[in-house]
Structure formats: C-alpha cells, structure tokens
Design a protein around this motif. Sequence first.
Motif, PDB file in Angstrom:
ATOM      1  N   ARG A 221     -71.378   9.104  54.515  1.00  0.00           N
ATOM      2  CA  ARG A 221     -72.664   9.462  55.160  1.00  0.00           C
ATOM      3  C   ARG A 221     -72.443   9.482  56.920  1.00  0.00           C
ATOM      4  NH1 ARG A 221     -76.877   5.111  53.148  1.00  0.00           N
ATOM      5  NH2 ARG A 221     -78.241   6.965  53.729  1.00  0.00           N
ATOM      6  N   GLU A 222     -71.532   8.820  57.265  1.00  0.00           N
ATOM      7  CA  GLU A 222     -71.606   8.887  58.605  1.00  0.00           C
ATOM      8  C   GLU A 222     -70.723   9.904  59.159  1.00  0.00           C
ATOM      9  OE1 GLU A 222     -68.981   5.106  59.216  1.00  0.00           O
ATOM     10  OE2 GLU A 222     -70.876   3.966  58.657  1.00  0.00           O
ATOM     11  N   GLN A 223     -69.727  10.687  58.093  1.00  0.00           N
ATOM     12  CA  GLN A 223     -69.126  11.897  58.569  1.00  0.00           C
ATOM     13  C   GLN A 223     -69.865  13.254  58.268  1.00  0.00           C
ATOM     14  OE1 GLN A 223     -64.876  11.221  58.028  1.00  0.00           O
ATOM     15  NE2 GLN A 223     -65.350   8.987  58.663  1.00  0.00           N
ATOM     16  N   PHE A 224     -70.708  13.138  57.146  1.00  0.00           N
ATOM     17  CA  PHE A 224     -71.264  14.288  56.980  1.00  0.00           C
ATOM     18  C   PHE A 224     -72.802  14.174  56.711  1.00  0.00           C
ATOM     19  CE2 PHE A 224     -67.087  14.040  55.269  1.00  0.00           C
ATOM     20  CZ  PHE A 224     -66.519  15.321  55.187  1.00  0.00           C
ATOM     21  N   ASP A 225     -73.441  15.246  56.844  1.00  0.00           N
ATOM     22  CA  ASP A 225     -74.881  15.442  56.992  1.00  0.00           C
ATOM     23  C   ASP A 225     -75.624  14.994  55.480  1.00  0.00           C
ATOM     24  OD1 ASP A 225     -75.440  16.248  59.923  1.00  0.00           O
ATOM     25  OD2 ASP A 225     -74.124  17.780  59.014  1.00  0.00           O
ATOM     26  N   ALA A 226     -74.709  15.325  54.635  1.00  0.00           N
ATOM     27  CA  ALA A 226     -75.276  15.165  53.028  1.00  0.00           C
ATOM     28  C   ALA A 226     -74.191  14.891  52.267  1.00  0.00           C
ATOM     29  CB  ALA A 226     -76.343  16.271  52.657  1.00  0.00           C
ATOM     30  N   VAL A 227     -74.332  14.265  50.996  1.00  0.00           N
ATOM     31  CA  VAL A 227     -73.230  13.941  50.332  1.00  0.00           C
ATOM     32  C   VAL A 227     -73.659  14.333  48.703  1.00  0.00           C
ATOM     33  CG1 VAL A 227     -71.522  12.229  49.293  1.00  0.00           C
ATOM     34  CG2 VAL A 227     -72.396  12.016  51.586  1.00  0.00           C
ATOM     35  N   PHE A 228     -72.720  14.991  47.937  1.00  0.00           N
ATOM     36  CA  PHE A 228     -73.024  15.061  46.589  1.00  0.00           C
ATOM     37  C   PHE A 228     -72.147  14.542  45.963  1.00  0.00           C
ATOM     38  CE2 PHE A 228     -73.159  17.870  42.858  1.00  0.00           C
ATOM     39  CZ  PHE A 228     -74.257  17.522  42.154  1.00  0.00           C
ATOM     40  N   ILE A 229     -72.519  13.845  44.903  1.00  0.00           N
ATOM     41  CA  ILE A 229     -71.645  12.860  44.103  1.00  0.00           C
ATOM     42  C   ILE A 229     -71.718  13.545  42.430  1.00  0.00           C
ATOM     43  CG2 ILE A 229     -70.978  10.451  43.020  1.00  0.00           C
ATOM     44  CD1 ILE A 229     -72.635   9.479  45.390  1.00  0.00           C
ATOM     45  N   ALA A 230     -70.624  13.845  42.217  1.00  0.00           N
ATOM     46  CA  ALA A 230     -70.471  14.477  40.766  1.00  0.00           C
ATOM     47  C   ALA A 230     -69.093  13.935  40.254  1.00  0.00           C
ATOM     48  CB  ALA A 230     -70.483  16.276  40.773  1.00  0.00           C
ATOM     49  N   ASN A 231     -68.732  12.806  40.151  1.00  0.00           N
ATOM     50  CA  ASN A 231     -67.580  12.231  39.657  1.00  0.00           C
ATOM     51  C   ASN A 231     -67.407  12.071  38.351  1.00  0.00           C
ATOM     52  OD1 ASN A 231     -69.322  10.222  39.882  1.00  0.00           O
ATOM     53  ND2 ASN A 231     -67.857   8.527  40.100  1.00  0.00           N
ATOM     54  N   GLY A 232     -68.097  12.454  37.399  1.00  0.00           N
ATOM     55  CA  GLY A 232     -68.138  12.641  35.935  1.00  0.00           C
ATOM     56  C   GLY A 232     -68.112  11.272  35.312  1.00  0.00           C
ATOM     57  N   ALA A 233     -68.156  11.470  34.021  1.00  0.00           N
ATOM     58  CA  ALA A 233     -68.070  10.155  33.170  1.00  0.00           C
ATOM     59  C   ALA A 233     -66.856   9.860  32.560  1.00  0.00           C
ATOM     60  CB  ALA A 233     -69.069  10.507  32.215  1.00  0.00           C
ATOM     61  N   GLY A 234     -65.720   9.534  33.479  1.00  0.00           N
ATOM     62  CA  GLY A 234     -64.626   9.456  32.866  1.00  0.00           C
ATOM     63  C   GLY A 234     -64.188   8.145  32.698  1.00  0.00           C
ATOM     64  N   LEU A 235     -64.920   7.295  31.788  1.00  0.00           N
ATOM     65  CA  LEU A 235     -64.436   5.913  31.437  1.00  0.00           C
ATOM     66  C   LEU A 235     -64.214   5.844  30.039  1.00  0.00           C
ATOM     67  CD1 LEU A 235     -63.855   2.808  32.853  1.00  0.00           C
ATOM     68  CD2 LEU A 235     -65.839   2.427  31.720  1.00  0.00           C
ATOM     69  N   ARG A 447     -79.211  22.707  41.473  1.00  0.00           N
ATOM     70  CA  ARG A 447     -80.415  22.420  41.761  1.00  0.00           C
ATOM     71  C   ARG A 447     -80.490  21.286  43.187  1.00  0.00           C
ATOM     72  NH1 ARG A 447     -81.929  19.367  37.681  1.00  0.00           N
ATOM     73  NH2 ARG A 447     -81.493  21.440  36.490  1.00  0.00           N
ATOM     74  N   ALA A 448     -79.429  20.383  42.974  1.00  0.00           N
ATOM     75  CA  ALA A 448     -79.379  19.570  44.133  1.00  0.00           C
ATOM     76  C   ALA A 448     -78.805  20.294  45.291  1.00  0.00           C
ATOM     77  CB  ALA A 448     -77.919  18.636  43.561  1.00  0.00           C
ATOM     78  N   ALA A 449     -78.097  21.329  45.164  1.00  0.00           N
ATOM     79  CA  ALA A 449     -77.745  22.133  46.595  1.00  0.00           C
ATOM     80  C   ALA A 449     -78.992  22.721  47.061  1.00  0.00           C
ATOM     81  CB  ALA A 449     -76.641  23.373  46.188  1.00  0.00           C
ATOM     82  N   ALA A 450     -79.866  23.058  46.294  1.00  0.00           N
ATOM     83  CA  ALA A 450     -81.065  23.749  46.866  1.00  0.00           C
ATOM     84  C   ALA A 450     -81.872  22.823  47.603  1.00  0.00           C
ATOM     85  CB  ALA A 450     -81.873  24.524  45.825  1.00  0.00           C
ATOM     86  N   ALA A 451     -82.034  21.511  47.064  1.00  0.00           N
ATOM     87  CA  ALA A 451     -82.585  20.354  47.568  1.00  0.00           C
ATOM     88  C   ALA A 451     -81.898  19.955  48.896  1.00  0.00           C
ATOM     89  CB  ALA A 451     -82.861  19.278  46.599  1.00  0.00           C
ATOM     90  N   MET A 452     -80.800  20.082  48.716  1.00  0.00           N
ATOM     91  CA  MET A 452     -80.071  19.318  49.668  1.00  0.00           C
ATOM     92  C   MET A 452     -80.147  20.516  51.398  1.00  0.00           C
ATOM     93  SD  MET A 452     -76.517  18.513  47.951  1.00  0.00           S
ATOM     94  CE  MET A 452     -75.326  17.703  49.306  1.00  0.00           C
ATOM     95  N   ASP A 453     -80.167  21.718  50.960  1.00  0.00           N
ATOM     96  CA  ASP A 453     -80.533  22.640  51.853  1.00  0.00           C
ATOM     97  C   ASP A 453     -81.643  22.517  52.547  1.00  0.00           C
ATOM     98  OD1 ASP A 453     -79.674  25.031  53.229  1.00  0.00           O
ATOM     99  OD2 ASP A 453     -81.266  26.341  52.124  1.00  0.00           O
TER     100      ASP A 453
END
Lengths: 467, 279
Positions: A221-235, A447-453
């Motif tokens: 968050r300090e180095q980027f203007d926005a962040v998208f998290i998509a790390n999946g359900a790998g457990l 959808r998130a990309a549009a909202a992030m834009d």
Amino acid sequence: MKIDRQKMSEQDPLQRSTNFGEVNLGLQEKVALLEAERCLQCRDPKCVSGCPVMVNIPQFLELLSEGNLAAAAQSLLNDNALPSVTGRVCPQETQCEIECIRGNKGLPVAVGYLERFVGDWARGNREQVPMQVAAPTGRKVAVAGAGPGGLTAAGELARRGHDVTIFEALHKPGGVLVYGIPEFRLPKAIVEDEVARLQQAGVKIVCNTVIGRTYTIQELREQFDAVFIANGAGLPVFMNVPGENFKGVYSANEYLTRVNLMSAYQFPQADTPVLVGRRVATVGGGNVAMDAARTAKRIGAEASIIVYRRTRKEMPARAEEIHHAEQEGIDFEFLVAPVEVIGDEKRWVTGLKCVRMQLGAPDASGRARPEIIPGSEFVIPCDVVVVSIGTRANPLLTATCPEMKLNKWGNIVVDENGMTNLPGVFAGGDIVRGAATVILAMGDGKRAAAAMDEYLKTAPPLGSQTV
Amino acid sequence: MHEIIAKQGLSPNVTRLDVKAPRLAKIRQAGQFVIVHRAEGAERIPLTIADADPEKGTIALVIQAVGKSTRDLVAMEPGEFITGIAGPLGKPTELIEKGRALCVGGGVGTAVVHPIAQGLHRQGVSVHSIIGGRSKEWVIFEQELRQLGEVTVCTDDGSHGRKGFVTEAAKELLSAGGIDIVYAVGPVPMMRAVVNLTRPMGVHTIVSLNPVMVDGTGMCGGCRVTVDNQTFFACVDGPEFDGHLVDFEGLMDRLGTYREFEQRATHACESGQCKVGLH
Ligand SMILES: Cc1cc2nc3c(=O)[nH]c(=O)nc-3n(C[C@H](O)[C@H](O)[C@H](O)COP(=O)(O)OP(=O)(O)OC[C@H]3O[C@@H](n4cnc5c(N)ncnc54)[C@H](O)[C@@H]3O)c2cc1C
Ligand SMILES: Cc1cc2nc3c(=O)[nH]c(=O)nc-3n(C[C@H](O)[C@H](O)[C@H](O)COP(=O)(O)OP(=O)(O)OC[C@H]3O[C@@H](n4cnc5c(N)ncnc54)[C@H](O)[C@@H]3O)c2cc1C
Ligand code: SF4
Ligand code: SF4
Ligand code: FES
C-alpha cells in the motif's frame, strides 16, 4: 437446413489414459462455422445470462458463422480475457449452455467448444487482435497472485494505462491453471501464451515472492496506488481420520503440483518424485478429484478409484470430466465414505477402510444428506490415497494483515466493487468466494479492475495515504 | 535470479553459499527459511537462512549435500545464478527477552541454530551453544557462534573439544541449572534425545522440523507434522515447534517417503545420466 450439434474429436480413451496429450482435439474451422450457424441469434439471449461474465455469445457466434474470425475474436476478448482457458474448463453445461434455447428441443449450441476455437485462433493470430493499451496514467498497481483472477485484473488494468506488477509465490505464473489443472485438460502452453501477452502489454511479473512474507500488504500500500489480492484458496482440507499421515497419502494439491508444476511424471529427468501407486484411491467428487484420478492412471496406476459419498448425480465435477474419466477406465465407488487409512507395519498405505452410505433427507444445500449404513465397513486395497475433499482460504497472507476484514471461514470480505475494508485494496477469486471456478475468478478480476480504475481517478497520490 | 557471490566448504559435506538476495537479507528473522528453485526442472527445496549481510545484500545458505538437489546446488560456483529463491518463509523464532538460553546444534543443524543464537544475542540473552560433529573437520560455525557466547564443542572421536555426543554435554549444563530455554536443531534422533532430556526437567525446548516441502506456502500439505496430536503445516505454522509435543516418529517416518527415488536420482547423477549432473 437442420444442423446437428457438432462433435468434438477426442483422443482415443485407451491411448490417452497413458499420455498427457490433450483429450479434446479441437474443432476444424469448417465444423466450428457450422456449429456457430446453429445459434438462433436470440433477441433476448438466455445463454448470456447464464455466463457469469455475460459474454456476448450471439455476437461472437454471428461473426464466427460469417467467417470473420478477427472480429469474432475481438468481440470475445472484450468480454473474456482467457477464452482458450474457459472454453476448456468452464462448466458450460450448467452455465451458458444450459440456458441456450436450442437445448429446449435437442442439444444446446456448443458455446464452450466455439469459445475455445475462437480463443485458440486468436492465440495463433495475435497481430489481428492486438491489445490496445491506453496512455500511461502514472499510477502503480500491485496484484498478489498470478491465477486467473490476478491475470485478468492485471490485463484490464494494463489496458487502462496503469503500471501493473504481479507478485506470485510460486516460480511460475498461472495459479491453479499450472499447478492444478493437468496438461491433458489445459495445455500449459496456453497459459504461457496468455502470460506473454500480458508482459507485452507492460505487466511485470515477479515470481517467488510471497505476499505476507516477502512484502506485507501494508508495504504494498505504501509503494503502490492500489492493490488487488487474488491468492486463491490453496489450503488443503484433510479427512481427519486415523492413518492420514501414512506414507502414500497426498492432498490433491500436492499430488497434482508434483505431477504438473514439478513434472514428476518425467522423473528422473525432472528432479521431483511422486509415488505412482499400483492402486490409487481418490476421495472426492469434484473437478480436482477427477483430475487426480485421471492423472494417477496416466502416470501408471493399474487401478484408479474415485471414492465419493453421494451418487454420480450429485458429483460437482463438470459432466465432461466425469464422462472422460469413465471412458478412461476410472472406477467409481459411490455412496462410500472413508473412515480410516490402513497401513502396514512400516506405515505405508495398504488400503482405505470405508463405510457405505445411503441418501437421507436433504441438507441445507438441498442435496440429500448421506447417512452411514451400520455394519457396512469394507476395505479398498490401495497404496496411494489422494484426498480431494476441498480447500480453505490460505491464511498466510491475511494473517499478516490483521486489519483486513475476513468472514468466519477466513475469506476476505469485499463490497460490490470488490474492495476490502482497506481503501484501495481489492480482492477477488477463490480467496473471496472459497473454492469456486476459473470464470468467477476472472469475473472478479475484471470487475475489480474497473472499480480500481475509478478509484485511481480520485485516489490521493502515492505516499499521502493514511491507514 | 540470484548470483552466487561466495562459496566455502565448511566440512567434508557441508558447503556455504553466499547468495545475492537484498530483500531477504534485509528482512529475514531468526528461524526463517527460503525455498530454493535452482533451475528449471529442479526440485524446490527448503533451506534455512543461516546468516545475512544486509549491506552486501547477501544471505548465507549452508547446505549439506545429501542427495541430488543439494549436490546440484553445492556444485554451483560463484558467478552462477540460482533461478528462484522465495521467502523468508516460516514463523520467526520465539526469542526470549532475557535470561540464559542453550542452543544445541548437530551437524548442518548448527547452521540453523546460528541465526537463533544471533537473535538471542541481539536481545541481550546470554547464549551457550553446544555443537557437535563426527570429528574435527565436521564441526561448523564454531567461530561464528563464539562471537555470540560460550561454545562447547563435542566430537564423536574426541579430535576436537570433548569426546562424546552433544546430549551428554547438554545434560551436564542443564543439570547445573540456570537455563531458561533450549533450542535444538539437528538430525531427528538428536532433537529427540535433547527433548527427552529436557522434558523431565521442565525446560521449554524448541526444535526446528525438516519435513519434505514443495511450495512452502501452505498450499500442498506435504509438510504436515503432528504436534500435540494435531496436524500442522510446518511451512506456515513452523518450522519451529515445542519439542515436548512433537511426534518425532511420525516425522522420521514421513521423511523416508522418497528414499527409493532419492537413491535412483543420486544414482542417475553419479552415473552421469542426469541432465545437470555434478560438474
Ligand atoms: C485441480 C483443480 C481443477 C479445477 N478444475 C476447474 C475446472 O475445470 N473449471 C473451473 O472453472 N474451475 C476449476 N477449478 C477451480 C479454479 O481453478 C479456481 O476457482 C481458480 O483457479 C481460482 O482462481 P484464483 O485466481 O482466485 O486463484 P488461484 O488459481 O488459486 O491462483 C492464486 C495464485 O496466487 C498465488 N499465491 C498464493 N498465495 C500467495 C501469496 N501469499 N503471495 C503471492 N502469491 C500467492 C498462488 O501460488 C497462485 O498462483 C479447479 C481447481 C483445481 C485445484
Ligand atoms: C525448514 C527446513 C529448513 C532446512 N534447512 C536446511 C539447511 O539449512 N541446510 C541443509 O543442508 N538442509 C536443510 N533442510 C533439509 C533440506 O531441505 C534437504 O536436505 C533437501 O531437500 C534434500 O534434497 P536432496 O535432493 O539433496 O536429497 P534427497 O536425496 O532428495 O533427500 C535426502 C533427504 O532429505 C529430505 N528431503 C528430500 N526432499 C525434501 C524436500 N523437498 N524438502 C525437505 N526435505 C527433503 C528427506 O528426508 C530425504 O530422505 C531443511 C529442511 C527444512 C524443511
Ligand atoms: S465464459 Fe464460460 S460460461 Fe461464459 S460463455 Fe464462455 S464458456 Fe460459457
Ligand atoms: S441462447 Fe443459444 S441460440 Fe440463443 S443466442 Fe444463445 S447460443 Fe444462440
Ligand atoms: S510445503 Fe506445501 S504446505 Fe507446506
């Protein structure tokens, strides 16, 4: 003229169950055009509402039937960034195709096959469908996870001129598309192509970087203007039965990762080993279980058995995968639930002790609840057990970001725009939904990309944000 | 890509590689490890961050050549590149704030104990290390540990330090009292012996487990270990656990899963069939 639904040609089941070549061989152009003609161009196309990302199906099919492949591809790509992938792995029979009006009398239009056809054409003819990248906005966006959700979001953001960096924990981008879904269903080359296309559009991909460990969300968050998290359900979830730690018990994730991502089937050419097993029992009834069971056969198991506690009808796997598994000689034990893994004195697996089930009253999900038939215990002899009963949210990333809101299962909570409770931090895919599908993850990414834009148009400049 | 900056043989089968990894050098904490993916087609293997130099931007990997993957790594030379290093993984060591700590290291485990001793020393904890090896040339990290506190060296043949096992020296020291916590890292039988020693004394003992890993991010479950009759994934919940609660038999057993494969891989390696081989 009446045209029947065109068939997909397939590799012979006996032959293919010993190799990793793709099962479905694709349609010839002639055949694809013919199938596209079957579309009635409905004014109110029901198929579109069946698709989670509302692909404009009649439009791309009309262009296809006219033989205008470049326009068909452009139309399709506008709605769906990875048609070569979804054309192969979407559960079409419960989404777009089930709604197709043609299905009322006869068979629905083969939307999936055609999507695959057009997607593959586009891959071979990139210059005719170039990605239009807007002028740089000067905004920097980070994406955590290079699965279908992260890749789609990255593409959409790059197209809008943002400077995108994807951080991926593993050494290769693709997520489940490379470590989970096997080559015979989704060739790795397709994912590699898509990744290359993103890179050409300026997306940077940094592998071997674990968000939560290498960088925290706060640092992003300090180095980027926005962040998208998509790390999946790998457990991976285990069965919690005695003997589950005997040698020869794998989670489906581990089994498939060894074979797919680490190419264990080529051992000793590749360095990572996998226990092949003479008789492999796979517990579960989803796509993951089908993939594991079919993989077992391909790497040399004499018998590969699916153990599922309900009936064929309730299996969540795609119909096509179940059908292919049956053709390949996978055995099915329905209405059976494991109660213990049996091992020898050296703790090598020798069998799976199970009980038989009967279907009782429906449960909360509306599916008949399986009940144990007393005294029905029996043992399935096997030397490898693959546990494929689901996954949960991986806590590694979220545990290092305590201020982020999660639900009781550990999934990230987002609003209708895909934004978390942290301004500028968005999330999507399996980490939000729990184990879902490729197209849903992609839909979230888009959808998130549009909202992030939108968010980035008014977001404070970098460095001025407060928590 | 991570350049190998320096290489040093520490014992007949243990090699130290200093590798460029500025981010890791800066943020690593005691007890953390990395997953090393040497090259396309190679295995992903876990290795502890034995030391780091944030100024030079390097981390030290101390590698015991036991099989194909570790041999391929130690065959690399300065100037060559490791394709991928992911980390820092695992939970940092639970370091006590004050008091006296005993660090027991056996074989390559001594290199894993080193960052723990470093961390303790930094907190102002008094550290006593007991380290061992077969004979003089097998003892590693003695000088580094001496800078952090007292060191007792044990060798099986008495060629350096005292003759005998680290557990014997540990027993004496613990019997004298005043030890608040023990950190033990080494072969499973050694860790088990230390834990059996400290259990009746009621001295909290932390061990570092080394199950087989693949991803190191909690995705595969291959690294599962049983602690206090519960299943944990060592890569995210560990690798360090309360030694008194660890099921060492289970760990030892699972570590044998690929023995037959390992022999084949090593054989292919030695007979020159393997792709990369020993140069
Ligand atoms: C074997 C298998 C078969 C399947 N078959 C189908 C199918 O046929 N059809 C279908 O629609 N769906 C299928 N699915 C489900 C589908 O693959 C998932 O729903 C989809 O991949 C989710 O996408 P995602 O982008 O959310 O996450 P993922 O694809 O899981 O990708 C997440 C990525 O993030 C990375 N990552 C994780 N943690 C971190 C971190 N801390 N920092 C950085 N990166 C991180 C991971 O390594 C991974 O690359 C299948 C799943 C499996 C496992
Ligand atoms: C958290 C952690 C930290 C470690 N730190 C170090 C270290 O600092 N220095 C060091 O020399 N070793 C360390 N190890 C052990 C090291 O990872 C293994 O020795 C190495 O993977 C063996 O690979 P190989 O192909 O050379 O040997 P192989 O011939 O494949 O195996 C030899 C033995 O190593 C173990 N092993 C094999 N594959 C793996 C794997 N993928 N992951 C873990 N263990 C495996 C098995 O017990 C096997 O019997 C650590 C292990 C863990 C889990
Ligand atoms: S994305 Fe999936 S559901 Fe949508 S049209 Fe394509 S195949 Fe059908
Ligand atoms: S519902 Fe079927 S026929 Fe109608 S537009 Fe969609 S694909 Fe074509
Ligand atoms: S190494 Fe895969 S979960 Fe720990």
